[in-house]
Write a protein that holds these residues in place. Sequence first.
Motif, mmCIF file in Angstrom:
data_model
loop_
_atom_site.group_PDB
_atom_site.id
_atom_site.type_symbol
_atom_site.label_atom_id
_atom_site.label_comp_id
_atom_site.label_asym_id
_atom_site.label_seq_id
_atom_site.Cartn_x
_atom_site.Cartn_y
_atom_site.Cartn_z
ATOM 1 N N VAL A 98 -0.228 9.617 -4.865
ATOM 2 C CA VAL A 98 -0.057 10.961 -4.298
ATOM 3 C C VAL A 98 0.793 11.805 -5.240
ATOM 4 O O VAL A 98 0.465 12.967 -5.514
ATOM 5 C CB VAL A 98 0.565 10.884 -2.884
ATOM 6 N N ARG A 99 1.859 11.229 -5.763
ATOM 7 C CA ARG A 99 2.724 11.971 -6.697
ATOM 8 C C ARG A 99 1.987 12.284 -8.003
ATOM 9 O O ARG A 99 2.121 13.370 -8.569
ATOM 10 C CB ARG A 99 4.001 11.191 -6.979
ATOM 11 N N ALA A 100 1.189 11.344 -8.487
ATOM 12 C CA ALA A 100 0.465 11.556 -9.745
ATOM 13 C C ALA A 100 -0.540 12.698 -9.636
ATOM 14 O O ALA A 100 -0.740 13.448 -10.586
ATOM 15 C CB ALA A 100 -0.249 10.270 -10.154
ATOM 16 N N PHE A 101 -1.177 12.832 -8.482
ATOM 17 C CA PHE A 101 -2.149 13.906 -8.288
ATOM 18 C C PHE A 101 -1.527 15.166 -7.700
ATOM 19 O O PHE A 101 -2.211 16.145 -7.468
ATOM 20 C CB PHE A 101 -3.287 13.439 -7.368
ATOM 21 N N GLY A 102 -0.236 15.130 -7.437
ATOM 22 C CA GLY A 102 0.444 16.248 -6.778
ATOM 23 C C GLY A 102 0.621 17.452 -7.676
ATOM 24 O O GLY A 102 0.303 17.443 -8.866
ATOM 25 N N ALA A 103 1.157 18.495 -7.056
ATOM 26 C CA ALA A 103 1.348 19.767 -7.759
ATOM 27 C C ALA A 103 2.451 19.641 -8.802
ATOM 28 O O ALA A 103 3.533 19.148 -8.518
ATOM 29 C CB ALA A 103 1.697 20.852 -6.751
ATOM 30 N N ARG A 104 2.161 20.130 -9.999
ATOM 31 C CA ARG A 104 3.169 20.179 -11.057
ATOM 32 C C ARG A 104 3.458 21.628 -11.437
ATOM 33 O O ARG A 104 4.560 21.968 -11.781
ATOM 34 C CB ARG A 104 2.678 19.413 -12.267
ATOM 35 N N ASP A 105 2.419 22.438 -11.352
ATOM 36 C CA ASP A 105 2.582 23.845 -11.733
ATOM 37 C C ASP A 105 2.217 24.761 -10.564
ATOM 38 O O ASP A 105 1.772 25.872 -10.759
ATOM 39 C CB ASP A 105 1.721 24.162 -12.950
ATOM 40 N N GLY A 106 2.381 24.247 -9.353
ATOM 41 C CA GLY A 106 2.044 25.040 -8.170
ATOM 42 C C GLY A 106 0.696 24.675 -7.597
ATOM 43 O O GLY A 106 0.413 24.937 -6.446
ATOM 44 N N GLY A 149 -2.162 21.504 -7.130
ATOM 45 C CA GLY A 149 -2.349 20.072 -7.210
ATOM 46 C C GLY A 149 -3.808 19.744 -6.955
ATOM 47 O O GLY A 149 -4.597 20.597 -6.570
ATOM 48 N N TRP A 150 -4.150 18.537 -7.188
ATOM 49 C CA TRP A 150 -5.511 18.101 -6.938
ATOM 50 C C TRP A 150 -5.715 17.934 -5.443
ATOM 51 O O TRP A 150 -4.795 17.563 -4.706
ATOM 52 C CB TRP A 150 -5.743 16.755 -7.612
ATOM 53 N N LEU A 151 -6.908 18.161 -4.972
ATOM 54 C CA LEU A 151 -7.228 17.905 -3.570
ATOM 55 C C LEU A 151 -7.072 16.420 -3.247
ATOM 56 O O LEU A 151 -6.821 16.046 -2.113
ATOM 57 C CB LEU A 151 -8.647 18.369 -3.241
ATOM 58 N N THR A 152 -7.188 15.602 -4.271
ATOM 59 C CA THR A 152 -7.049 14.160 -4.103
ATOM 60 C C THR A 152 -5.679 13.804 -3.540
ATOM 61 O O THR A 152 -5.550 12.888 -2.726
ATOM 62 C CB THR A 152 -7.265 13.446 -5.443
ATOM 63 N N SER A 153 -4.652 14.520 -3.940
ATOM 64 C CA SER A 153 -3.296 14.230 -3.474
ATOM 65 C C SER A 153 -3.198 14.372 -1.959
ATOM 66 O O SER A 153 -2.692 13.480 -1.273
ATOM 67 C CB SER A 153 -2.294 15.158 -4.156
ATOM 68 N N ALA A 154 -3.692 15.484 -1.428
ATOM 69 C CA ALA A 154 -3.650 15.706 0.029
ATOM 70 C C ALA A 154 -4.525 14.694 0.763
ATOM 71 O O ALA A 154 -4.151 14.183 1.823
ATOM 72 C CB ALA A 154 -4.082 17.127 0.358
ATOM 73 N N ALA A 155 -5.695 14.398 0.199
ATOM 74 C CA ALA A 155 -6.592 13.431 0.834
ATOM 75 C C ALA A 155 -5.959 12.045 0.862
ATOM 76 O O ALA A 155 -6.041 11.330 1.873
ATOM 77 C CB ALA A 155 -7.930 13.400 0.097
ATOM 78 N N ALA A 213 0.836 -1.209 0.000
ATOM 79 C CA ALA A 213 0.000 0.000 0.000
ATOM 80 C C ALA A 213 0.866 1.253 0.000
ATOM 81 O O ALA A 213 0.501 2.257 -0.614
ATOM 82 C CB ALA A 213 -0.938 -0.014 1.201
ATOM 83 N N ASP A 214 2.017 1.219 0.680
ATOM 84 C CA ASP A 214 2.921 2.372 0.695
ATOM 85 C C ASP A 214 3.353 2.737 -0.720
ATOM 86 O O ASP A 214 3.307 3.905 -1.116
ATOM 87 C CB ASP A 214 4.185 2.073 1.516
ATOM 88 N N GLU A 215 3.785 1.752 -1.480
ATOM 89 C CA GLU A 215 4.288 2.002 -2.832
ATOM 90 C C GLU A 215 3.196 2.554 -3.742
ATOM 91 O O GLU A 215 3.388 3.577 -4.414
ATOM 92 C CB GLU A 215 4.858 0.711 -3.420
ATOM 93 N N ASP A 216 2.047 1.894 -3.768
ATOM 94 C CA ASP A 216 0.972 2.310 -4.678
ATOM 95 C C ASP A 216 0.376 3.657 -4.275
ATOM 96 O O ASP A 216 0.092 4.492 -5.134
ATOM 97 C CB ASP A 216 -0.122 1.246 -4.738
ATOM 98 N N THR A 217 0.196 3.858 -2.983
ATOM 99 C CA THR A 217 -0.371 5.127 -2.541
ATOM 100 C C THR A 217 0.610 6.267 -2.796
ATOM 101 O O THR A 217 0.204 7.355 -3.214
ATOM 102 C CB THR A 217 -0.764 5.075 -1.056
ATOM 103 N N GLY A 218 1.891 6.030 -2.547
ATOM 104 C CA GLY A 218 2.899 7.048 -2.836
ATOM 105 C C GLY A 218 2.887 7.449 -4.302
ATOM 106 O O GLY A 218 2.986 8.644 -4.642
ATOM 107 N N SER A 219 2.732 6.484 -5.184
ATOM 108 C CA SER A 219 2.650 6.775 -6.623
ATOM 109 C C SER A 219 1.421 7.610 -6.942
ATOM 110 O O SER A 219 1.484 8.563 -7.726
ATOM 111 C CB SER A 219 2.598 5.471 -7.428
#
Length: 111
Positions: A42-50, A52-58, A34-40
């Motif tokens: 979080v990064r996929a939904f994370g900020a790229r241009d300042g 990010g999606w709320l999904t990343s934080a959730a 779960a650590d590996e998949d969830t980390g991926s």
Amino acid sequence: MSPDLASSPAEKRAAAQAIEDRIEPGTRRAGEWADEDTGSAVRAFGARDGDGWLTSAALARTHRTWGDQVKNLMDRLGADKGALRDTHRVLTGTDLAVGSTLRRTSALDRF
């Protein structure tokens, strides 16, 4: 009595060994998976241009909660394993202690 209740010292040792050999490692692997998949995710939904999606934080918060739950389960498994291994010693000690006090006083001793 339940047919799967480990009541003999040998059955308790076997149950503790099963926790140590199969259940704890499997639980640890599931937590790491779960650590590996969830980390991926979080990064996929994370900020790229300042932004990010709320999904990343959730997902990050949920992942912390998951980690806490896995840790609590591992702690519980360790406690159960220790209790299974110590039960025979504790119960034998209690039996001996109670047995040593049974003959101390008797109503017939006064006659």
